[in-house]
Structure formats: structure tokens, C-alpha cells
Design a protein around this motif. Structure first.
Motif, mmCIF file in Angstrom:
data_model
loop_
_atom_site.group_PDB
_atom_site.id
_atom_site.type_symbol
_atom_site.label_atom_id
_atom_site.label_comp_id
_atom_site.label_asym_id
_atom_site.label_seq_id
_atom_site.Cartn_x
_atom_site.Cartn_y
_atom_site.Cartn_z
ATOM 1 N N PHE A 319 -6.561 -17.294 -7.183
ATOM 2 C CA PHE A 319 -6.684 -15.940 -6.653
ATOM 3 C C PHE A 319 -7.333 -15.051 -7.701
ATOM 4 O O PHE A 319 -7.294 -15.342 -8.898
ATOM 5 C CB PHE A 319 -5.317 -15.377 -6.229
ATOM 6 N N VAL A 320 -7.940 -13.973 -7.237
ATOM 7 C CA VAL A 320 -8.724 -13.073 -8.086
ATOM 8 C C VAL A 320 -7.994 -11.752 -8.229
ATOM 9 O O VAL A 320 -7.507 -11.189 -7.236
ATOM 10 C CB VAL A 320 -10.133 -12.853 -7.506
ATOM 11 N N MET A 321 -7.927 -11.260 -9.458
ATOM 12 C CA MET A 321 -7.339 -9.951 -9.750
ATOM 13 C C MET A 321 -8.419 -9.048 -10.337
ATOM 14 O O MET A 321 -9.132 -9.447 -11.267
ATOM 15 C CB MET A 321 -6.171 -10.085 -10.732
ATOM 16 N N LEU A 322 -8.540 -7.847 -9.780
ATOM 17 C CA LEU A 322 -9.508 -6.865 -10.253
ATOM 18 C C LEU A 322 -8.761 -5.643 -10.774
ATOM 19 O O LEU A 322 -7.931 -5.063 -10.064
ATOM 20 C CB LEU A 322 -10.459 -6.451 -9.127
ATOM 21 N N LYS A 323 -9.051 -5.246 -12.010
ATOM 22 C CA LYS A 323 -8.406 -4.077 -12.601
ATOM 23 C C LYS A 323 -9.385 -3.395 -13.528
ATOM 24 O O LYS A 323 -9.702 -3.909 -14.600
ATOM 25 C CB LYS A 323 -7.145 -4.474 -13.352
#
Length: 604
Positions: A319-323
Motif C-alpha cells: 500500500f502507498v502512503m502520501l504525506k
């Protein structure tokens, strides 16, 4: 006579009247002085007697008698009377004119004519060494959603390499057919592939037959038939859904054979499931990869066949996390490998990578750690080296991890870069090494030091990679990349046939609207290989010193002329340095090559 007047003012009058009186007195004095000055000019001066005049006024002013000046004075001047309203009228009459203004017109914008994109093309070329190349691509829309297409490729040469004793011609022909559909919620395609490749094991050792008489040596060389032929048939497809938890799926089945009765089957399927959890996309790849085959003979024992078969079943969620400026891709991979003859194994790999925008798109830092179970097959190995003996040991390679970090971005709007360092740990890495040989006439045609085997070793590789790309304009593009590696082996003495340095550069430019050109230069560093003539009787045991293949560079160039939107003529020159280097041990390549050809684009 001098007259003296004394005005005595007593403050018995109001304060305002006193001020008025002073003003009048000053005015009277001024008038008197002016009058006297006039008399003095008109008469002679005469002395008169002194006289005192006393002015006495009995009124004594009081403060209560003073009147306040109004803030808004009353104006009774006639000039302040109310103004009368004045009405103006204009007496108009027509004026004859011959001026006729032109209508407004918007400034036109010259639009660049869009080049027509043809759906089909054909290419053909002829060159020295009896070289012929041909390509044909066709594509046709059956309706608004369905289409069919096909691609035919052919590349052949009649050989003629200097000092080669065996036939060195080759043929490579392939045909791919496709049928597909693009609908509102789903798109899919089916592919059917056919391929035939003919190569020759022409790479005899330089000292081959040195221990034989010239007559026996000639007879032995003439008895060798170096021909090998590979055949492939494949059927596969892809399907993608726009609104489904099953995002996409790909599958392929292939059957690969040669003229020595070797046969291999490969089946691969990979569905991808994707869904959202708390604003994050969770993707899961499911992999089933099977390969199995047989070789009729063993290289050492011609009466023993070789069989292999592996089924790798894997699942890889991520899964991809964008911050803000961070992007994290977190995942893992688990494989269960089933071997037909031996024990099964479980493998676990990391699947992690991250990127951070240090200075926007100008500088991006990235790092990660990834691993994978790589399925080796006869077909894939032949694609890398077509001079293999049909007596291989096939098994998968276990890439435990690849730890990497680097920087990429743009130095200017037209100049991009990428630098990366990595450390790779692999088990059972496949390496190509020359086969040992004898000069026995009973040998197979590939057993005279003219073929390669596959050996496996546990290796660690430290690699540095750099790349630079520049688009100087719409007409000029340039690129250069280089790879520098250091290898460490556990069992083999060298990382066989792996160069430590590889550099590649390319330049493409449009000379005019009709003419274009390009060039490519690549450099490959030294490699190591090893093989032994087992027939030679040594006084002492032979040393295991490997053979060093010299580094080489190659320069290729092309020039083309667009005769029209449909027809283009070209000239290609390969190995311009005319360097007969050896890509593989005992296998020199063709020297300077020149190909003349044309490309024609068309529609049905």
C-alpha cells in the motif's frame, strides 16, 4: 512751522470700538503723511508753531458690551443671489463624409499542421554479410471497440566472420498476432506468438586441434555440424477492469523446443486485486509461475537425461502512503516454491521503497529494499546467450534483497539526472561459463569447446549507476549512462562473463525537416571465462587460471531522409570502429556492417 498732534485715547469706549479707532487713527496718519509729502513737494518748507491737541472721550467700554462675531456670517451681496438655470441647445445639421470604416478583424494564428499517424508500416533493409532485415506491422479496427493486429519480424545474416572455421550464419523470424477489445468497463487482448531461431556454434577455441595432424584436424572440423534451432509458440493475454476489486490480470503459456529434442513448458498467471482502505490504495499481486522441461542428454553422460520442474506460488501485498513531500510504498512478498523432485521451500522478501522531494522536482531522494524469487527458464537463458548447450541445470534464483538509495531530478528544465547505489545479495545466481571439451569425433556438435553451460553461485554485488538525459531542443536529444560493479562469489572463482563496467551513450537529432541522424556508443569492460581441453595430458595438474576477455567499445550510427510522410530511407552503420571483439569467449562478432533500407507507412 511744525505741527505736533497727540491723540490721547482713554478706554471708556467698548473694546471693539477702541480697536476700530486705532485702525482709523492709523489710516488718518497715513493719509496725512501722504498729504504732507505732496505739499512739501509743491511748496517751500516753513516753520510753524507747536500745537497740542487733546482728544478726550468720556465713554468707558466694558467687557459685557462686546458682541460675539458669528461663525457663519450673513452675506447680503448681490453676487450671492440664487443663480438661474440656463438651458443649452445644439443646432445640428448633417455633414457629408466619404469615410467608410472597415469592419474589425481578429488576428489569425498560424497552426502547425499535425502529422498524420499511420496505423501500419513496413521496413526492409539489405547489408553486407548477406544481412537482411524486415518488419511488417498491421492494425485494423473491426468496430468502435474491437481490433486485430499482427507483427512480423525477420533478421538474418549469411555469416562470413574472418578466421571462423565453422558456419556462422543465423536466422531469427517471429510472428505475433493479436485480438483485443476496449469497452466501457473492461478491456482485454489475446496474443499468439510464433518464433524460429537458427544459430551455429561457430566459436571453436583458438588452439583447437593443435595436437592433431593437419589432415585429421581438417577432417574433424568438417565433421562438425554446428547448427542449432529453437522454436517457440506462446498464447497469452491481458484483461483490465475499471470498476472492480479485480484490477487486472495477465497470463501466458509458452512451449519452447530445439532440434536436440529439448522441450520446455512455461505457464504464468498474475491477477492483481486493489481496493481502498482509509484513503490508501491496497494492492495485492497473486503469482503462479510454473516451468518444467527435459533435456535428452547430459553434457558429461550422453545416456542420461535431465528433467526439471518448479511451481512458484506467491502473494505480494502493498500500500502507498502520501504525506506532504514523502511517498512510501510498503509491502512484502511471500513465495512457496514446489520442486518436482526435491523438497519445497518458503521464501519471504521485503518490498519497500520511499521517496522524498528535497527541492521539489529538482532533487528527489529515494531508497528501498526489495527481494524476489526469479524463475529461470531455458527460453529466457537462450534469449541472453543463444550458444548454450542443450544440457542445462535449471533452477530459480533467490534474490534475498536489493538495498538501494539514490538521487534523481532536474538540473534544468531540459537536463535530468539519476544516480543510485545498491547492494544485492543473491543465492543461486545464474552465470554463463564455457564448457570443458575434448577433440573426440564421437562428441556432440556442441561439445568441442564451442558452447556454454549455466552454473549457479551465491553472490553479493555492489553497484553504482549514473544516468544523464538532455533535451537540448525539440531537434536534439542526448543521453549517457554507466554502471560500475564489484562482485564477490562464494563458490566460483569469478563472476563469469559479467563486466565490471558498462557505459552507453546516445545522440539523436533532426538536421532539417527532411533529414535526421543518430549515433550510439557503448563500452563493455573486461570479463572472465574458463574452459579446459580435457584431452591434453599435463605433466602437472592444469592451473585454473581464467581467460580474460578484452574490453571493447562499439559505435553505431544512422542517417535517414523523409522523402514524404509515408516513405523514409535510411542508412545504418554498425561496429564503425571495425573491431572484431569477442562478446563471448571464442565468438568474434561481425566487423563493420552497413545496411541500406526504407520504411513505408500506410493505412488500409
Amino acid at each position: 512751522m511744525v505741527i505736533k498732534k497727540y491723540n490721547t485715547i482713554s478706554f471708556k469706549e467698548p473694546f471693539s470700538q477702541c480697536i476700530n479707532l486705532l485702525s482709523v487713527s492709523k489710516l488718518s496718519v497715513g493719509v496725512a503723511l501722504l498729504f504732507i509729502s505732496q505739499i512739501s513737494l509743491a511748496q517751500d518748507k516753513k516753520q510753524i508753531g507747536n500745537e497740542t491737541v487733546n482728544v478726550v472721550k468720556p465713554y468707558t467700554p466694558k467687557i459685557s458690551d462686546a458682541s460675539k462675531v458669528k461663525e457663519v456670517p450673513e452675506l447680503d451681496d448681490e453676487g450671492n443671489a440664487k443663480k438661474e438655470t440656463i438651458k443649452y441647445t445644439i443646432f445640428s445639421f448633417p455633414v457629408a463624409s466619404t469615410f467608410a470604416p472597415s469592419k474589425g478583424k481578429a488576428e489569425g494564428v498560424e497552426k502547425e499542421e499535425q502529422a498524420h499517424l499511420f496505423k501500419n508500416y513496413a521496413t526492409a533493409g539489405l547489408g553486407n554479410y548477406g544481412t537482411f532485415i524486415g518488419e511488417l506491422f498491421v492494425n485494423h479496427d473491426l468496430n468502435d471497440t474491437d481490433y486485430v493486429g499482427g507483427m512480423f519480424r525477420h533478421h538474418s545474416s549469411q555469416g562470413g566472420i574472418k578466421d571462423v572455421l565453422l558456419d556462422d550464419k543465423f536466422y531469427d523470424t517471429s510472428l505475433d498476432l493479436m485480438y483485443g477489445s476496449n469497452r466501457e468497463n473492461v478491456s482485454w487482448n489475446l496474443d499468439l506468438g510464433l518464433q524460429n531461431q537458427i544459430y551455429n556454434w561457430y566459436g571453436l577455441p583458438t588452439d583447437f586441434g593443435s595436437g592433431l595432424t593437419p589432415q585429421n584436424r581438417g577432417q574433424l572440423i568438417n565433421s562438425i555440424d554446428p547448427r542449432q534451432s529453437y522454436n517457440r509458440i506462446s498464447l497469452g493475454g491481458n484483461i483490465a477492469f475499471k470498476e472492480s476489486i479485480l484490477n487486472k490480470m495477465s497470463l501466458e503459456f509458452s512451449h519452447f523446443t530445439d532440434i536436440f529434442n529439448s522441450a520446455e513448458n512455461r505457464f504464468y498467471i498474475k491477477p492483481t486485486v486493489q481496493f481502498d482502505v482509509m484513503d490508501s490504495a491496497v494492492k495485492t499481486d497473486i503469482i503462479v509461475d510454473y516451468v518444467g522441461g527435459t533435456f535428452e542428454k547430459n553434457y558429461i553422460n550422453n545416456t542420461q537425461s535431465l528433467e526439471y520442474g518448479f511451481t512458484n506460488i506467491g502473494i505480494s501485498p502493498s500500500f502507498v502512503m502520501l504525506k506532504e513531500d514523502w511517498t512510501l510504498n510498503i509491502g512484502a512478498a511471500i513465495f512457496y516454491s514446489i520442486e518436482n523432485q526435491n523438497t519445497n521451500k518458503l521464501y519471504v522478501y521485503p518490498k519497500f521503497n520511499a521517496s522524498y522531494k528535497v527541492v521539489g522536482d529538482l532533487m528527489i531522494f529515494y531508497a528501498g529494499a526489495e527481494g524476489d524469487l526469479k524463475q529461470n527458464s531455458y527460453q529466457d537463458l537462450v534469449d541472453l546467450n543463444p550458444f548454450l548447450s542443450p544440457t542445462l541445470f535449471i533452477k530459480p534464483s533467490d534474490q534475498q534483497y536489493d538495498i538501494f538509495a539514490g538521487l534523481k531530478g532536474k538540473l534544468t528544465n531540459n537536463l535530468s539526472y539519476n544516480v543510485k547505489g545498491s547492494y544485492i545479495n543473491e543465492r543461486n545466481k545464474a552465470l554463463f561459463r564455457s564448457n570443458d571439451y575434448t577433440e573426440n569425433t564421437a562428441n556432440e556438435n556442441y561439445a568441442f569447446g564451442n558452447s556454454f553451460q549455466v552454473v549457479y553461485d551465491d553472490m553479493r554485488t555492489l553497484n553504482f549507476y549514473g544516468e544523464l538525459k538532455a533535451d537540448f531542443s525539440d531537434n536534439v536529444t542526448f543521453g549517457v549512462n554507466g554502471s560500475f560493479s564489484s562482485f564477490k562469489n562464494d563458490n566460483q572463482s569469478e563472476a563469469w562473463n559479467l563486466p565490471a563496467i558498462k557505459v552507453n551513450t546516445s545522440l539523436d537529432f533532426n538536421i532539417t525537416k527532411k533529414w535526421f541522424a543518430g549515433a550510439n556508443l557503448f563500452y563493455v569492460g573486461e570479463r572472465k571465462d574458463y574452459k579446459t581441453n580435457m584431452d591434453i595430458v599435463y605433466v602437472v595438474a592444469p592451473s585454473q587460471n581464467p581467460t580474460t576477455l578484452k574490453s571493447y567499445f562499439d559505435v553505431n550510427a544512422n542517417v535517414g531522409y523523409n522523402y514524404s510522410d509515408r516513405l523514409t530511407a535510411f542508412v545504418r552503420a554498425n561496429n564503425i570502429a571495425n573491431n572484431g571483439y569477442q562478446k563471448w569467449l571464442s565468438y568474434p562478432v561481425q566487423s563493420f556492417q552497413l545496411i541500406l533500407g526504407a520504411n513505408y507507412k500506410f493505412d488500409f
